[in-house]
Design a protein around this motif. Structure first.
Motif, PDB file in Angstrom:
ATOM      1  N   VAL A 141       0.841  -1.211   0.000  1.00  0.00           N
ATOM      2  CA  VAL A 141       0.000   0.000   0.000  1.00  0.00           C
ATOM      3  C   VAL A 141       0.866   1.247   0.000  1.00  0.00           C
ATOM      4  N   ASN A 142       1.941   1.235   0.808  1.00  0.00           N
ATOM      5  CA  ASN A 142       2.850   2.390   0.864  1.00  0.00           C
ATOM      6  C   ASN A 142       3.504   2.648  -0.489  1.00  0.00           C
ATOM      7  N   PHE A 143       3.823   1.556  -1.208  1.00  0.00           N
ATOM      8  CA  PHE A 143       4.432   1.703  -2.527  1.00  0.00           C
ATOM      9  C   PHE A 143       3.485   2.435  -3.477  1.00  0.00           C
ATOM     10  N   LEU A 144       2.213   2.044  -3.449  1.00  0.00           N
ATOM     11  CA  LEU A 144       1.224   2.694  -4.321  1.00  0.00           C
ATOM     12  C   LEU A 144       1.080   4.173  -3.971  1.00  0.00           C
ATOM     13  N   PHE A 145       1.028   4.477  -2.670  1.00  0.00           N
ATOM     14  CA  PHE A 145       0.889   5.871  -2.247  1.00  0.00           C
ATOM     15  C   PHE A 145       2.136   6.688  -2.594  1.00  0.00           C
ATOM     16  N   THR A 146       3.306   6.054  -2.517  1.00  0.00           N
ATOM     17  CA  THR A 146       4.553   6.749  -2.867  1.00  0.00           C
ATOM     18  C   THR A 146       4.551   7.139  -4.342  1.00  0.00           C
ATOM     19  N   VAL A 152       1.590  13.365  -8.137  1.00  0.00           N
ATOM     20  CA  VAL A 152       0.993  14.640  -7.702  1.00  0.00           C
ATOM     21  C   VAL A 152       2.054  15.730  -7.621  1.00  0.00           C
ATOM     22  N   SER A 153       3.251  15.359  -7.156  1.00  0.00           N
ATOM     23  CA  SER A 153       4.339  16.342  -7.039  1.00  0.00           C
ATOM     24  C   SER A 153       4.735  16.882  -8.410  1.00  0.00           C
ATOM     25  N   ARG A 154       4.699  16.023  -9.427  1.00  0.00           N
ATOM     26  CA  ARG A 154       5.043  16.476 -10.777  1.00  0.00           C
ATOM     27  C   ARG A 154       3.959  17.386 -11.344  1.00  0.00           C
ATOM     28  N   LEU A 155       2.684  17.050 -11.030  1.00  0.00           N
ATOM     29  CA  LEU A 155       1.579  17.868 -11.536  1.00  0.00           C
ATOM     30  C   LEU A 155       1.521  19.228 -10.868  1.00  0.00           C
ATOM     31  N   PHE A 156       1.836  19.259  -9.581  1.00  0.00           N
ATOM     32  CA  PHE A 156       1.773  20.513  -8.813  1.00  0.00           C
ATOM     33  C   PHE A 156       3.156  20.875  -8.302  1.00  0.00           C
ATOM     34  N   HIS A 157       4.113  20.882  -9.219  1.00  0.00           N
ATOM     35  CA  HIS A 157       5.496  21.162  -8.827  1.00  0.00           C
ATOM     36  C   HIS A 157       5.617  22.591  -8.318  1.00  0.00           C
TER      37      HIS A 157
END
Length: 421
Positions: A141-146, A152-157
């Protein structure tokens, strides 16, 4: 009590305990002091070492906490609905919503977070082994969230600098001092160190009008007299004008074996080092150390002598005033009577403004320069002006500069009435 309800109640109690655990763990790891944990870890505390390593994997940690907290809260709500519907029928869902919400807020959120906020390091060390196991269990689950976080970080850099600014560091020092972790002296040292890199040579120099220097053709008797009167351990040597500094004489080289040296002045003086007025004093400190020099000649944009900066001047910006047995005790702010002071105009303008708690946008460095700026001409004894709530009168001048002013702090009428009452 219906025995069939016992398993549901026990399961709900376990869910609320786990909810409290996750909430407290989240608050503890977001509030802990890493420096304190590191200190305990270096002393051999394994729990502190584990908590410190987990805090450095904050993304995995927070994902595990949020997943776990949501699972137990949803389970709590589901069990509550089943329980209260069985007891109250159609209104059971509404009763369940109210009861579960209140219980989760009080016992699963507010109370555990308040406790963890007060003891973040202790609770982080307590919860570290359990949360480490849960992180391992929830690895997929942590892998998927990572991966989702990276997307998200790339979209809202954001290009915003996340480094702590100087203002934030100074506020942090003030907060730590107010909490009592450091005393006033330690706080002042930290503030001086933080502001150290912003200062330039022009901010701390001794101006050319206050320099002690001798001409290159001066007699040894004249040099000896200058050493005696100035009480300095070093004298500048100039040729023709003070703008042409050719060397520095050290007192220990001038006096040898209990008397004046027989060597020529040119043989005992050391070559001067020159710096520009905009040189950062942090760089200047290294420059003086590498050149094994104690004094640097500060030159202006035209190459003329603006003043000097000594190693002592630089160190005083870090540790405060350094006194030796030859220094004369001088009061920059001498109190004459209530709200009236005689002020030395060589004092730094910022110190003057802080002392009287006023503000000014002036570019002047010294009080003397600010006074000249306010009167609009070369000051003369008796010149007077008011600024903010200060009444300033020129008391003493030397050549073309003001040396002392009398400052009267004017009490506003409303404050005076309040004091009388």
């Amino acid at each position: 009590m219906n025995t069939e309800l016992v398993p549901s109640i026990v399961a709900m109690v376990c869910c609320i305990i786990m909810s409290a655990y996750f909430s407290a763990t989240e608050t503890a790891f977001s509030s802990l002091n890493k420096t304190r944990l590191k200190a305990m870890a270096e002393k051999g505390n394994r729990r502190a070492d584990l908590a410190l390593r987990l805090s450095e994997q904050y993304d995995k940690l927070i994902s595990t906490i949020l997943v776990g907290n949501n699972i137990v809260n949803i389970a709590m709500a589901s069990l509550g609905t089943l329980l209260f519907v069985g007891l109250y029928g159609d209104i059971g869902a509404t009763v369940s919503t109210v009861v579960v919400t209140v219980v989760v807020l009080i016992f699963g959120e507010i109370t555990p977070k308040s406790i963890a906020k007060d003891y973040p390091e202790k609770f982080a060390m307590f919860s570290a082994p359990i949360i480490r196991l849960l992180i391992w269990v929830l690895t997929p689950v942590n892998f998927l969230f990572t991966q989702w976080k990276k997307l998200v970080s790339r979209l809202f850099h954001s290009s915003e600098d996340t480094k702590m600014s100087q203002e934030e560091l100074l506020l942090l020092v003030d907060e730590v001092q107010q909490e009592g972790s450091i005393d006033e002296t330690e706080g002042e040292l930290l503030r001086n160190a933080i502001e150290f890199r912003d200062l330039v040579a022009e901010d701390i120099l001794t101006h050319r009008v206050d320099l002690e220097a001798v001409p290159v053709d001066a007699t040894k008797e004249e040099i000896a007299e200058c050493f005696t009167q100035s009480r300095y351990s070093r004298l500048l040597v100039y040729e023709e004008t003070i703008d042409n500094i050719v060397g520095v004489i050290h007192q220990k080289d001038f006096y040898v074996g209990g008397g004046i040296t027989h060597k020529a002045v040119s043989d005992i003086m050391t070559p001067p080092v020159f710096i520009h007025q905009s040189e950062k004093i942090s760089d200047l400190l290294q420059f003086l150390q590498s050149n094994k020099a104690h004094i640097a000649i500060v030159i202006d944009e035209y190459g003329g002598t603006l003043g000097i900066v000594t190693m002592e001047d630089i160190l005083e910006e870090l540790v405060g005033e350094i006194w030796d047995e030859h220094d004369e005790v001088e009061e920059d702010f001498r109190k004459l009577e209530a709200d009236t002071y005689l002020v030395d105009c060589s004092v730094n303008l910022d110190d003057f403004l802080d002392f009287f708690q006023i503000k000014s946008e002036s570019d002047s460095i010294s009080l003397g320069g600010w006074v000249m700026e306010q009167v609009g001409h070369i000051p003369a004894v008796g010149d007077h002006f008011t600024y903010d709530r200060l009444s300033v009168t020129v008391e003493e001048t030397d050549a073309h500069r003001v040396t002392f002013v009398k400052v009267i702090a004017i009490i506003p009428a409303e404050d005076e009435v309040a004091q009388q009452q």
